[in-house]
Design a protein around this motif. Structure first.
Motif, PDB file in Angstrom:
ATOM      1  N   CYS A   1       0.821  -1.208   0.000  1.00 27.14           N
ATOM      2  CA  CYS A   1       0.000   0.000   0.000  1.00 27.14           C
ATOM      3  C   CYS A   1       0.854   1.256   0.000  1.00 27.14           C
ATOM      4  O   CYS A   1       2.087   1.199   0.035  1.00 27.14           O
ATOM      5  CB  CYS A   1      -1.015  -0.010   1.139  1.00 27.14           C
TER       6      CYS A   1
ATOM      7  N   HIS B   1       2.278  -4.848   5.820  1.00 25.61           N
ATOM      8  CA  HIS B   1       1.352  -5.016   6.949  1.00 25.61           C
ATOM      9  C   HIS B   1      -0.008  -5.573   6.564  1.00 25.61           C
ATOM     10  O   HIS B   1      -0.838  -5.790   7.427  1.00 25.61           O
ATOM     11  CB  HIS B   1       1.174  -3.677   7.678  1.00 25.61           C
ATOM     12  N   GLU B   2      -0.281  -5.773   5.285  1.00 22.23           N
ATOM     13  CA  GLU B   2      -1.581  -6.316   4.882  1.00 22.23           C
ATOM     14  C   GLU B   2      -1.347  -7.763   4.470  1.00 22.23           C
ATOM     15  O   GLU B   2      -0.715  -8.004   3.442  1.00 22.23           O
ATOM     16  CB  GLU B   2      -2.131  -5.509   3.688  1.00 22.23           C
TER      17      GLU B   2
ATOM     18  N   GLU C   1      -7.583  -5.437   5.630  1.00 24.88           N
ATOM     19  CA  GLU C   1      -7.096  -4.323   6.456  1.00 24.88           C
ATOM     20  C   GLU C   1      -7.593  -2.967   5.952  1.00 24.88           C
ATOM     21  O   GLU C   1      -8.269  -2.235   6.690  1.00 24.88           O
ATOM     22  CB  GLU C   1      -5.563  -4.372   6.533  1.00 24.88           C
TER      23      GLU C   1
END
Ligand SMILES: [Zn+2]
Ligand SMILES: [Zn+2]
Length: 320
Positions: free
Chosen positions: A22, A43-44, A128
């Motif tokens: 992202c 983090h996703e 997320e």
């Protein structure tokens, strides 16, 4: 140096299946957003539980899980109030601690949500960012049949569009570029508008059939986007801000008072992961059309390069 993480007490080692890249990752990658290295970004993600630290009871080895990549201290006044998304000691996976652009990642047990069976990793990849917009739309208090506008046609905008549709709203999507308008229509947008041309006030009046739209969800995080939101909303309407405008943002507060506009910030998520997964499992939100690129973990540099391409929405990184 190869660092093989070992789960400590209360932690889970996750074999990463698929990860999403992202804008935050990209800002770290380019150096725009400073972090402390060495750091594994990302983090996703969706993956399988590979090993358990002591005291873990909520998940078992082999479980397929979606990871909520933020965890709070759990003990401060904000956490005790239930506002764990606002905790000042919050830890962000892939930013403050190692993340998921790796074969395995180490996360606290409380970050692990069981993946609904029968829903593919690729469909759950955007849980997320979807949780972010589920919270934002809930904070807007949208009513069925109400007119809503989304400012920004990126991942968050295209997800917010679908969550608003699921809540029964009629949705207008605004973006700087018309590039994603065909996709926005396919995902349920009733109207689209490129912000470069024409009066936004007139667009909002025409779309809503009244003084402006009832709800605006702002996803771009720029000063211009906030100005657009204030132009689109009707008197008595609500604006939810999800983007983080890092620059000082001039706001004409005359209109906020005169039109009694409610402006609400919405910061990531509190307990929205289950609802985000439910929306995907129920087919209310389709995330797969947003996955434009797929790379193996060994081509991470190419994945970041692809993120910067105009045709890119969500780049997926396949770790195994
Ligand atoms: Zn992200
Ligand atoms: Zn806290």
């Amino acid at each position: 140096m190869i660092r093989r993480p070992e789960p400590e007490a209360g932690e889970v080692l996750v074999r990463v299946g698929m990860a999403g890249l992202c804008g935050t990752d990209f800002a770290i990658w380019t150096g725009e957003r400073p972090v402390t290295y060495p750091l594994v970004l990302g983090h996703e993600f969706v993956g399988y539980v590979e090993a358990l630290g002591s005291g873990v009871t909520r998940v078992n080895v082999g479980d397929r899980i979606v990871v909520e990549p933020n965890y709070s201290c759990g003990t401060c006044a904000l956490c005790r109030d239930g506002n764990r998304n606002l905790c000042l000691a919050r830890t962000a996976v892939g930013i403050d601690v190692d993340g998921c652009f790796a074969e395995v990642a180490r996360v606290p047990e409380r970050c692990c949500w069981p993946a609904p069976s029968g829903v593919d990793d690729e469909d759950l990849l955007m849980t997320e960012p979807l949780a972010v917009v589920v919270r934002a739309v809930a904070r807007a208090g949208v009513q069925p049949g109400e007119s809503a506008a989304i400012v920004g046609g990126g991942t968050l905008g295209l997800l917010a569009l679908q969550v608003l549709r699921g809540a029964g709203a009629r949705v207008l999507v605004l973006s700087r570029s018309p590039r994603r308008f065909a996709l926005a229509h396919e995902l349920g947008a009733e109207a689209t508008h490129a912000v470069s041309g024409g009066s936004l006030e007139a667009v909002a009046r025409t779309f809503s059939g009244r003084e402006g739209v009832g709800v605006v969800v702002e996803t771009a995080g720029t000063p211009e986007a906030i100005t657009h939101a204030l132009t689109l909303v009707r008197p008595g309407g609500r604006i939810v801000l999800t983007g983080l405008p890092h620059e000082p943002t001039p706001v004409a507060f005359f209109g906020v008072v005169r039109r009694e506009v409610t402006i609400v910030g919405s910061m990531i998520y509190q307990d929205e992961f289950p609802e985000a997964m439910r929306l995907v499992a129920a087919g209310v939100v389709r995330t797969r059309p947003l996955v434009t690129h797929r790379f193996g973990l060994d081509a991470l540099g190419a994945a970041f390069a692809a993120h910067a391409q105009p045709d890119s929405i969500k780049v997926a990184v396949l770790s195994s």
